[in-house]
Design a protein around this motif. Structure first.
Motif, PDB file in Angstrom:
ATOM      1  N   ARG A 167      -1.033 -31.372 -10.575  1.00 28.07           N
ATOM      2  CA  ARG A 167      -1.205 -31.571  -9.134  1.00 28.07           C
ATOM      3  C   ARG A 167       0.147 -31.732  -8.442  1.00 28.07           C
ATOM      4  NH1 ARG A 167      -5.570 -35.592  -6.205  1.00 28.07           N
ATOM      5  NH2 ARG A 167      -5.336 -34.700  -4.119  1.00 28.07           N
ATOM      6  N   THR A 168       1.064 -32.464  -9.074  1.00 32.08           N
ATOM      7  CA  THR A 168       2.407 -32.589  -8.505  1.00 32.08           C
ATOM      8  C   THR A 168       3.093 -31.227  -8.452  1.00 32.08           C
ATOM      9  OG1 THR A 168       2.541 -34.791  -9.508  1.00 32.08           O
ATOM     10  CG2 THR A 168       4.576 -33.840  -8.665  1.00 32.08           C
ATOM     11  N   GLY A 169       2.910 -30.423  -9.511  1.00 27.76           N
ATOM     12  CA  GLY A 169       3.494 -29.091  -9.519  1.00 27.76           C
ATOM     13  C   GLY A 169       2.913 -28.206  -8.440  1.00 27.76           C
ATOM     14  N   LEU A 170       1.587 -28.279  -8.242  1.00 29.71           N
ATOM     15  CA  LEU A 170       0.976 -27.470  -7.192  1.00 29.71           C
ATOM     16  C   LEU A 170       1.472 -27.902  -5.814  1.00 29.71           C
ATOM     17  CD1 LEU A 170      -1.056 -25.228  -6.519  1.00 29.71           C
ATOM     18  CD2 LEU A 170      -2.763 -27.028  -6.194  1.00 29.71           C
ATOM     19  N   THR A 171       1.700 -29.195  -5.625  1.00 29.67           N
ATOM     20  CA  THR A 171       2.248 -29.661  -4.350  1.00 29.67           C
ATOM     21  C   THR A 171       3.597 -29.012  -4.067  1.00 29.67           C
ATOM     22  OG1 THR A 171       1.105 -31.783  -4.592  1.00 29.67           O
ATOM     23  CG2 THR A 171       2.948 -31.696  -3.044  1.00 29.67           C
ATOM     24  N   CYS A 172       4.448 -28.953  -5.094  1.00 24.10           N
ATOM     25  CA  CYS A 172       5.750 -28.285  -4.939  1.00 24.10           C
ATOM     26  C   CYS A 172       5.563 -26.809  -4.611  1.00 24.10           C
ATOM     27  CB  CYS A 172       6.575 -28.447  -6.205  1.00 24.10           C
ATOM     28  SG  CYS A 172       7.048 -30.138  -6.595  1.00 24.10           S
ATOM     29  N   LEU A 173       4.633 -26.163  -5.321  1.00 19.39           N
ATOM     30  CA  LEU A 173       4.384 -24.741  -5.079  1.00 19.39           C
ATOM     31  C   LEU A 173       3.868 -24.509  -3.666  1.00 19.39           C
ATOM     32  CD1 LEU A 173       4.351 -21.890  -6.252  1.00 19.39           C
ATOM     33  CD2 LEU A 173       2.025 -22.336  -7.067  1.00 19.39           C
ATOM     34  N   LEU A 174       3.016 -25.397  -3.174  1.00 17.60           N
ATOM     35  CA  LEU A 174       2.489 -25.249  -1.823  1.00 17.60           C
ATOM     36  C   LEU A 174       3.565 -25.485  -0.771  1.00 17.60           C
ATOM     37  CD1 LEU A 174      -1.063 -26.863  -2.066  1.00 17.60           C
ATOM     38  CD2 LEU A 174      -0.439 -24.440  -2.059  1.00 17.60           C
ATOM     39  N   ILE A 175       4.559 -26.320  -1.084  1.00 16.89           N
ATOM     40  CA  ILE A 175       5.687 -26.471  -0.162  1.00 16.89           C
ATOM     41  C   ILE A 175       6.425 -25.142  -0.023  1.00 16.89           C
ATOM     42  CG2 ILE A 175       7.962 -27.550   0.095  1.00 16.89           C
ATOM     43  CD1 ILE A 175       6.740 -30.086  -1.149  1.00 16.89           C
ATOM     44  N   ALA A 176       6.679 -24.480  -1.157  1.00 18.57           N
ATOM     45  CA  ALA A 176       7.322 -23.170  -1.112  1.00 18.57           C
ATOM     46  C   ALA A 176       6.438 -22.155  -0.403  1.00 18.57           C
ATOM     47  CB  ALA A 176       7.653 -22.700  -2.528  1.00 18.57           C
ATOM     48  N   ASN A 177       5.145 -22.190  -0.695  1.00 24.36           N
ATOM     49  CA  ASN A 177       4.204 -21.265  -0.070  1.00 24.36           C
ATOM     50  C   ASN A 177       4.121 -21.505   1.432  1.00 24.36           C
ATOM     51  OD1 ASN A 177       2.246 -19.321   0.241  1.00 24.36           O
ATOM     52  ND2 ASN A 177       0.837 -20.192  -1.242  1.00 24.36           N
ATOM     53  N   GLY A 178       4.104 -22.778   1.821  1.00 19.08           N
ATOM     54  CA  GLY A 178       4.091 -23.089   3.244  1.00 19.08           C
ATOM     55  C   GLY A 178       5.350 -22.622   3.948  1.00 19.08           C
ATOM     56  N   THR A 179       6.495 -22.720   3.266  1.00 12.31           N
ATOM     57  CA  THR A 179       7.740 -22.196   3.835  1.00 12.31           C
ATOM     58  C   THR A 179       7.645 -20.686   4.021  1.00 12.31           C
ATOM     59  OG1 THR A 179       8.965 -23.959   2.720  1.00 12.31           O
ATOM     60  CG2 THR A 179      10.228 -22.077   3.532  1.00 12.31           C
ATOM     61  N   PHE A 180       7.085 -20.003   3.036  1.00 10.21           N
ATOM     62  CA  PHE A 180       6.890 -18.549   3.123  1.00 10.21           C
ATOM     63  C   PHE A 180       6.049 -18.210   4.354  1.00 10.21           C
ATOM     64  CE2 PHE A 180       4.669 -14.631   2.167  1.00 10.21           C
ATOM     65  CZ  PHE A 180       5.630 -13.838   1.560  1.00 10.21           C
ATOM     66  N   PHE A 181       4.944 -18.916   4.540  1.00 16.40           N
ATOM     67  CA  PHE A 181       4.061 -18.638   5.672  1.00 16.40           C
ATOM     68  C   PHE A 181       4.742 -18.998   6.991  1.00 16.40           C
ATOM     69  CE2 PHE A 181       0.456 -19.676   8.502  1.00 16.40           C
ATOM     70  CZ  PHE A 181      -0.196 -18.448   8.469  1.00 16.40           C
ATOM     71  N   THR A 182       5.510 -20.079   7.004  1.00 15.08           N
ATOM     72  CA  THR A 182       6.242 -20.451   8.217  1.00 15.08           C
ATOM     73  C   THR A 182       7.260 -19.384   8.586  1.00 15.08           C
ATOM     74  OG1 THR A 182       5.950 -22.796   7.680  1.00 15.08           O
ATOM     75  CG2 THR A 182       7.674 -22.243   9.265  1.00 15.08           C
ATOM     76  N   CYS A 183       7.932 -18.817   7.609  1.00 17.39           N
ATOM     77  CA  CYS A 183       8.877 -17.725   7.880  1.00 17.39           C
ATOM     78  C   CYS A 183       8.147 -16.498   8.417  1.00 17.39           C
ATOM     79  CB  CYS A 183       9.653 -17.382   6.609  1.00 17.39           C
ATOM     80  SG  CYS A 183      10.808 -18.655   6.086  1.00 17.39           S
ATOM     81  N   TYR A 184       6.932 -16.269   7.922  1.00 14.71           N
ATOM     82  CA  TYR A 184       6.122 -15.180   8.478  1.00 14.71           C
ATOM     83  C   TYR A 184       5.827 -15.436   9.952  1.00 14.71           C
ATOM     84  CZ  TYR A 184       1.853 -12.650   9.669  1.00 14.71           C
ATOM     85  OH  TYR A 184       0.924 -11.888  10.310  1.00 14.71           O
ATOM     86  N   LEU A 185       5.465 -16.661  10.305  1.00 16.44           N
ATOM     87  CA  LEU A 185       5.219 -16.998  11.705  1.00 16.44           C
ATOM     88  C   LEU A 185       6.498 -16.853  12.527  1.00 16.44           C
ATOM     89  CD1 LEU A 185       2.925 -20.147  11.320  1.00 16.44           C
ATOM     90  CD2 LEU A 185       2.234 -17.773  11.730  1.00 16.44           C
ATOM     91  N   PHE A 186       7.646 -17.220  11.931  1.00 15.37           N
ATOM     92  CA  PHE A 186       8.930 -17.025  12.608  1.00 15.37           C
ATOM     93  C   PHE A 186       9.163 -15.540  12.888  1.00 15.37           C
ATOM     94  CE2 PHE A 186      13.369 -15.737  12.006  1.00 15.37           C
ATOM     95  CZ  PHE A 186      13.988 -16.410  13.052  1.00 15.37           C
ATOM     96  N   ALA A 187       8.833 -14.691  11.917  1.00 16.41           N
ATOM     97  CA  ALA A 187       9.007 -13.248  12.117  1.00 16.41           C
ATOM     98  C   ALA A 187       8.150 -12.746  13.273  1.00 16.41           C
ATOM     99  CB  ALA A 187       8.666 -12.499  10.826  1.00 16.41           C
ATOM    100  N   VAL A 188       6.909 -13.216  13.331  1.00 14.50           N
ATOM    101  CA  VAL A 188       6.026 -12.812  14.437  1.00 14.50           C
ATOM    102  C   VAL A 188       6.607 -13.264  15.766  1.00 14.50           C
ATOM    103  CG1 VAL A 188       3.731 -13.099  15.445  1.00 14.50           C
ATOM    104  CG2 VAL A 188       3.972 -12.835  12.969  1.00 14.50           C
ATOM    105  N   GLY A 189       7.033 -14.536  15.834  1.00 12.57           N
ATOM    106  CA  GLY A 189       7.586 -15.048  17.079  1.00 12.57           C
ATOM    107  C   GLY A 189       8.880 -14.365  17.471  1.00 12.57           C
ATOM    108  N   PHE A 190       9.749 -14.122  16.481  1.00  6.60           N
ATOM    109  CA  PHE A 190      11.037 -13.493  16.772  1.00  6.60           C
ATOM    110  C   PHE A 190      10.851 -12.083  17.332  1.00  6.60           C
ATOM    111  CE2 PHE A 190      14.603 -10.798  15.468  1.00  6.60           C
ATOM    112  CZ  PHE A 190      15.669 -11.490  16.021  1.00  6.60           C
TER     113      PHE A 190
END
Length: 818
Positions: free
Chosen positions: A651-674
């Motif tokens: 579960r701790t490992g998945l939390t770390c993975l979801l942080i990376a995944n959330g960053t990936f999705f946030t960068c996608y939203l940045f691309a849309v906004g940019f």
């Protein structure tokens, strides 16, 4: 506390541990080993090989630039060589080297027997090796990347780079980044959850703090590069116009995403090296490190500030003056936490009694080099000067002062310092200091003069300069000293090889250090220590089995999991043993990469399916299928096993993975906004959605999400788990249909929309796989009362999938309505 064992019993204890934690002999053992010590050494040795190859390429570059005619290489080959030199150094040497050092040392320093996810470490190394071989094979075949290690668009687009050269970089580097993310998750979870009992977070060795900051930066810093590489590869393969100005894209989007990774990358490389300095320097000075708390604060400050500097690589692209002022100030401010560490190290030297042994010589090389690189960094942070020096040899010199000064010199000190722990042998006298002086003199002779070459106006990445006589002597001097430096590195490698082959056996702790890794035999055994340490125990007590979890009485790999903050024991983790799954999984991923590289796109879905099949096999090791009582780790200390607790390592490992995944999705939203704000050609042409209004589509998808979220909250006993795979599959189909509503090749908005829906569909498929896993575990009795297994992990992934899908649906609806 366990009573002391007689010597015969202690010997039997070690043999038992070696039988459980060791690996089979021969090729089978090499292919299936998941031991952290072996994998850490593999990472470091492989990284050194790539460093040697990149160094040979650098010498070919210097030979080309030694004369203005540059008849040594043609332009096409020169472009491949300088691109491969930078790519190998950044992606195949620096990051894997720090990964290997962390993997090898952290369990030993923290008092653990292994890393949190041994098979994940093995998967990372095989992905690193296979990805690196793909890139090197392209160099041998003459189709290596040739657009620079930063692959700027539009020069890397299909129009201007029609061959597979750019695809090799995009797919190969992304393949290698699997290794980096795996290491980031591994290191983060190990530091937080697998320390010695009662070792508080504030009492960790400084090296662990540095590696924790590094792994956190990797979790957040690598997803932007992965997203950028995927978008550009999709554009090249399927003509989706993310970076095409004529259809709503913008090449500057690539620069933003790349440097969101690229500047934190500098500190990702620097922090582990600084951790080695903070570990070695007090030992060489016979004192304690000065300013432990200040150094930790400086590390956290660097982690935070490093993500606010990426635009200082883009001062010349034409950004607003307010942004120039902000990023210039941030670039100067980052010197403060670096200076805090420098002054703490100088204070340590001042209060101690420095011994000028070989590791200390390399640290002195660090001080004399890195500080100069930091000063030129402050110069480049000032916008007017940056405008003059941008893209010249001055920037090349600054980069090498920071990277070689801030990483290579400390890593050489680390290699010399920890080599007895790696090999159990002492150094051969004589060669080490000679190699150091050749490297130091050669480095400064090469790159100090390059500052002047840049100020004289020489741009980077040119192969000839027949009309610029003012650059001849400076380039000739740099080339001469470059070969002196290369001779020094060759002598350094020879020195290490001689130590491995002919060095005398050394006693334990030859440097008289006080860190836990020197309490082990040399070289360290596969299990590190016979029993896990209580506070205040000696190495002899641990070797006799007087700590926690002595031996391997149950014939399996057991280690302790603690509270992330206090270090209080929480439960016992049963780790998987040697397995062929990592190499098989890496090979299947490599097969998918090759299918994409050679354009066999119709077969690529079969590659994804094969990856899913291999990943499914990983679930089979989930602990025993029957209820297991708590284990007595020591007299009076009984702890539950990992599969019966809700806060396990997974579960701790998945939390770390979801942080990376959330960053990936946030960068996608940045691309849309940019693109929607900056790129020309927006708003997009009228949508072809047809008769189905965007609001109706959004409402239907949101209702499906709410239904999925609600049904997933029913207890397992109701059988609702049976409906979840079908429900999520329906959600994936709905998303796929929505993807077909617009042509992704028409406009960047449609391409981004299709990419986002593809992202959601992939997550829905993974969520369905998790749900199926829950069904299997329920069938096998591993989801009975008190046995949580995969259920918390499935719920976390499901919630993340639902949240990202909801955001995407609302984004699409807002674009249509507005």
């Amino acid at each position: 506390m366990i009573t002391p064992n007689p010597p015969q019993r202690a010997l039997r204890l070690h043999r038992e541990l070696d039988r459980v934690w060791g690996r089979p002999a021969g090729w089978r053992g090499i292919l299936t080993s998941v031991n952290h010590s072996e994998l850490g050494l593999r990472f470091m040795v492989t990284a050194f090989v790539f460093f040697a190859i990149a160094g040979c390429l650098a010498m070919l570059i210097r030979a080309q630039l030694a004369t203005p005619g540059g008849a040594f290489l043609d332009t096409a080959l020169y472009n491949q060589f300088f691109t491969m030199h930078g790519s190998l150094m950044m992606f195949l040497f620096a990051i894997p080297m720090l990964e290997g050092l962390g993997m090898y040392l952290l369990p030993k320093m923290l008092g653990s027997r292994d890393l949190a996810f041994p098979r994940l470490s093995a998967l990372g190394w095989w992905c690193y090796l296979f990805g690196g071989l793909i890139i090197l094979s392209a160099l041998v075949a003459g189709v290596a990347p040739d657009g620079g290690w930063f692959m700027y668009t539009p020069l890397s687009s299909k129009t201007y780079s029609p061959g597979i050269n750019a695809d090799v970089w995009l797919l190969g580097v992304t393949f290698v980044e699997i290794s980096a993310l795996a290491a980031a998750v591994e290191i983060t979870v190990t530091i937080l959850r697998m320390r010695a009992p009662r070792m508080k977070l504030t009492e960790m060795p400084l090296f662990a703090w540095y590696m924790l900051g590094t792994s956190a930066m990797m979790l957040v810093g690598f997803p932007p590069l992965i997203l950028a590489s995927m978008l550009l590869e999709i554009e090249r393969a399927f003509d989706w116009p993310f970076f095409d100005v004529t259809r709503g894209g913008d090449p500057l989007l690539w620069q933003h995403l790349f440097w969101l990774f690229g500047h934190p990358e500098v500190y990702i490389i620097f922090l582990p090296a600084a951790g080695a300095i903070s570990t070695i320097l007090p030992v060489m000075c016979r004192t304690k490190i000065m300013g432990y708390g200040a150094i930790v604060a400086a590390v956290l400050g660097l982690v935070f500030l490093s993500f606010g500097l990426w635009v200082h690589h883009m001062f010349t692209v034409g950004i607003p003056h307010m942004a120039l002022a902000f990023f210039s100030a941030a670039s100067a401010l980052v010197a403060v936490p670096t200076a805090v560490q420098i002054f703490a190290w100088i204070g340590t030297i001042w209060q101690g009694r420095p011994e000028m042994r070989l590791p200390m010589l390399h640290l002195m090389g660090f001080f004399s080099t890195f500080v100069m690189g930091g000063l030129t960094g402050v110069m480049l942070a000032i916008v007017p000067f940056n405008w003059q020096a941008h893209d010249t040899a001055f920037v090349t010199a600054h980069l090498h002062y920071v990277l070689i000064g801030g990483f290579v010199f400390p890593m050489m000190a680390a290699a010399v310092y920890w080599m007895p722990l790696f090999t159990g042998r002492a150094a051969v006298r004589g060669l080490g200091p000679t190699a150091f002086w050749l490297i130091l003199i050669g480095f400064h002779g090469t790159f100090f003069i390059m500052h002047l070459t840049g100020l004289l106006g020489m741009p980077r990445r040119i192969d000839v300069y027949p009309d610029n006589s003012e650059w001849i002597w400076t380039n000739l001097v740099s080339s001469f000293f470059g070969f002196v430096m290369a001779a020094g590195f060759a002598l350094f490698a020879l020195d290490l090889l001689l130590q491995i082959l002919f060095g005398e056996r050394t006693r334990r702790d030859p440097w008289q250090a006080d860190t836990l890794e020197w309490a082990m035999p040399m070289p360290a055994p596969s299990y590190n220590i016979a029993s896990l340490p209580f506070p205040g125990q000696s190495a002899l007590q641990l070797a006799r089995g007087e700590g926690l979890l002595p031996g391997a009485p149950r014939g399996r790999r057991e280690t302790l999991v603690v509270d992330a903050i206090s270090g209080a024991p929480r439960h016992i983790a049963v780790l998987p043993g040697n397995s062929a799954l990592p190499i098989v999984t890496a090979a299947v991923i490599g097969g998918f990469v090759l299918l994409m590289l050679f354009g066999f796109y119709p077969l690529a879905p079969f590659g994804l399916a094969a990856i899913g099949v291999t990943v499914w096999q990983w679930h089979k090791f989930m602990g025993s299928q029957s209820d297991e009582p708590p284990i007595e780790a020591a007299p009076g200390v009984s702890l539950p096993v990992n599969h019966s607790v809700p806060d396990g390592l997974a579960r701790t490992g998945l939390t770390c993975l979801l942080i990376a995944n959330g960053t990936f999705f946030t960068c996608y939203l940045f691309a849309v906004g940019f693109l929607s704000v900056i790129a020309p050609g927006w708003p997009a042409p009228e949508s072809t959605i047809g008769t189905l209004p965007a609001g109706t589509l959004a409402a239907v998808l949101i209702l499906i999400l709410i239904a999925a979220s609600g049904l997933a909250r029913f207890p397992l006993a109701t059988g609702s788990t049976v409906a979840l795979p079908l429900l999520l599959l329906g959600l994936g189909v709905t998303g796929g249909l929505a993807m077909l509503l617009d042509d992704p090749t028409r406009h960047a908005r449609d391409a981004l929309r299709a990419a986002g829906l593809g992202y959601v569909a992939l997550h829905c498929a993974i969520a369905a796989l998790f749900a199926l896993l829950c069904l299997v575990q329920r069938r096998d009795g591993r989801l009975a009362e008190g046995r949580v297994a995969a259920w918390p992990i499935w719920r976390a992934w499901q919630d993340f999938t639902l949240a990202t899908t909801l955001i995407l649906v609302l984004l699409i609806a807002a674009q249509e309505i507005l």
